[in-house]
Design a protein around this motif. Structure first.
Motif, mmCIF file in Angstrom:
data_model
loop_
_atom_site.group_PDB
_atom_site.id
_atom_site.type_symbol
_atom_site.label_atom_id
_atom_site.label_comp_id
_atom_site.label_asym_id
_atom_site.label_seq_id
_atom_site.Cartn_x
_atom_site.Cartn_y
_atom_site.Cartn_z
ATOM 1 N N GLY A 259 0.786 -1.218 0.000
ATOM 2 C CA GLY A 259 0.000 0.000 0.000
ATOM 3 C C GLY A 259 0.822 1.274 0.000
ATOM 4 N N ASN A 285 -2.415 -5.374 -3.735
ATOM 5 C CA ASN A 285 -3.701 -6.077 -3.704
ATOM 6 C C ASN A 285 -3.491 -7.575 -3.470
ATOM 7 N N GLU A 286 -2.691 -7.901 -2.486
ATOM 8 C CA GLU A 286 -2.398 -9.317 -2.214
ATOM 9 C C GLU A 286 -3.689 -10.083 -1.909
ATOM 10 N N TYR A 288 -3.211 -10.907 -5.069
ATOM 11 C CA TYR A 288 -3.117 -10.634 -6.511
ATOM 12 C C TYR A 288 -1.975 -9.654 -6.769
ATOM 13 N N HIS A 290 0.154 -7.160 -9.733
ATOM 14 C CA HIS A 290 -0.125 -6.364 -10.924
ATOM 15 C C HIS A 290 0.374 -7.121 -12.158
#
Length: 361
Positions: A259, A285-286, A288, A290
């Protein structure tokens, strides 16, 4: 004298059994079942005063005991006024509002000191990766494709550098940041600049050949590789403007929290050549990542495993107990994160060694 009560969140102890035997003999341990640890059930139990007036919260594992989600005003306000300390595994505390804990006079202690060695070792790997283009070489070798192999063999060295010839910048020189500096100095002999809210002593700086930079912008423009080792406190640290202040072609490593970084800006910086190589253990966005970063040969990625060793888990468990014992028995926590906020508000609280909130503690 009645014993202090400890609310134990998560799984049973796995490693430090002898220490836990002593710990449990000193305190009354309350361990809610898993069904009472999701947020609605946990809140209801607190409202009903189901566990009475406990004095401390003990969470010895980073991957269990956090089923209730973020510790914010809504949750913390429900704790009995008897609670004075929470000791948890894990280095980061982006899931905890440490300022709200301070508002209620509760010391929050983390376990970064237990993960410092593991995180620093991984950081060295990522620094070496970004300077030597190891992602490019690694992917080509695993492709089983001779053309890709020869391409990496021929062209990857053309932009590779020996770390010893480069200058490293560390953002956040707390327990983890300083261990990174110590290992980088010993292994690579790099010149080190650092930025933190609180400057280290002259002796500590000399020990790792580190120079203090009072501004982040000044650091970014002066180094060949930036390492982020500071906790996430709700604000992005690296955006398009900040990447633009780096030397063109400088490398970037993040072992703190995803973040802290605007990943869209990072993609643009890499694809434009403003950033010459990237090493990421953490992602915005763990679990996930990029996709454009994942597909770029200049980017080495890991799955948030920098601190992930058995040694770290043993240390997390031990340090959580040491913090609670230290505070309740001797009046002094070992690794308080927000003590300065409590003291600054005139709330007193147990002592302990604390560092700048800009350091990854």
């Amino acid at each position: 004298m009645p014993k202090h009560k400890i609310l134990h969140l998560g799984d049973p102890i796995k490693y430090n059994h002898a220490m836990y035997t002593r710990f449990a003999s000193q305190f009354d341990i309350i361990r809610p079942p898993a069904a009472e640890r999701d947020r609605p059930a946990f809140k209801q139990a607190l409202k009903e005063h189901r566990w009475g007036d406990f004095d401390a919260i003990f969470r010895p594992f980073w991957n269990t005991g956090g089923e209730m989600g973020r510790w914010d005003e809504e949750l913390i306000s429900l704790l009995p006024s008897s609670v004075k300390i929470m000791a948890s595994a894990g280095a980061g505390y982006d899931w905890v509002d440490v300022d709200v804990f301070a508002k209620y006079g509760i010391i929050y202690c983390n376990g970064a000191a237990a993960s410092s060695e593991s995180v620093a070792d991984t950081t060295l790997f990522l620094i070496l990766s970004v300077f030597r283009n190891l992602r490019w070489s690694h992917t080509a070798a695993h492709s089983l494709n001779s053309t890709q192999f020869l391409d990496a063999h021929t062209h990857a060295p053309l932009t590779a550098r020996n770390p010893r010839t480069q200058t490293l910048g560390i953002i956040g020189l707390g327990a983890i940041g300083y261990t990174i500096a110590r290992k980088v100095h010993a292994a690579f002999g790099m010149r080190i600049l650092y930025h933190d809210l609180i400057r280290k002593s002259t002796e500590m700086e000399r020990a790792v050949n580190a120079t203090y930079m009072p501004t982040l912008e000044g650091l970014l423009g002066a180094v060949d590789c930036v390492v982020v080792a500071t906790p996430f406190t709700g604000r992005r640290l690296m955006d398009g403007e900040m990447f633009g202040k780096m030397k063109r072609g400088a490398r970037f490593v993040n072992v703190a929290r995803g973040g802290l970084v605007d990943e869209e800006a990072l993609v643009e910086a890499v694809e434009s050549g403003q950033v010459g190589g990237v090493g990421l253990d953490v992602h915005a966005n763990e679990p996930y990542v990029h996709p454009r970063l994942a597909g770029n040969a200049k980017v080495m990625m890991l799955s948030h495993n920098a601190g992930g060793t058995v040694d770290t888990h043993v240390g997390f468990e031990r340090l959580a107990m040491e913090n609670i014992e230290g505070f309740l028995v001797r009046g002094r926590a070992v690794t308080p994160v927000n003590l300065h906020l409590i003291e600054g508000a005139g709330g007193g609280g147990g002592g302990g060694t604390t560092s700048s909130t800009s350091s990854k503690l």
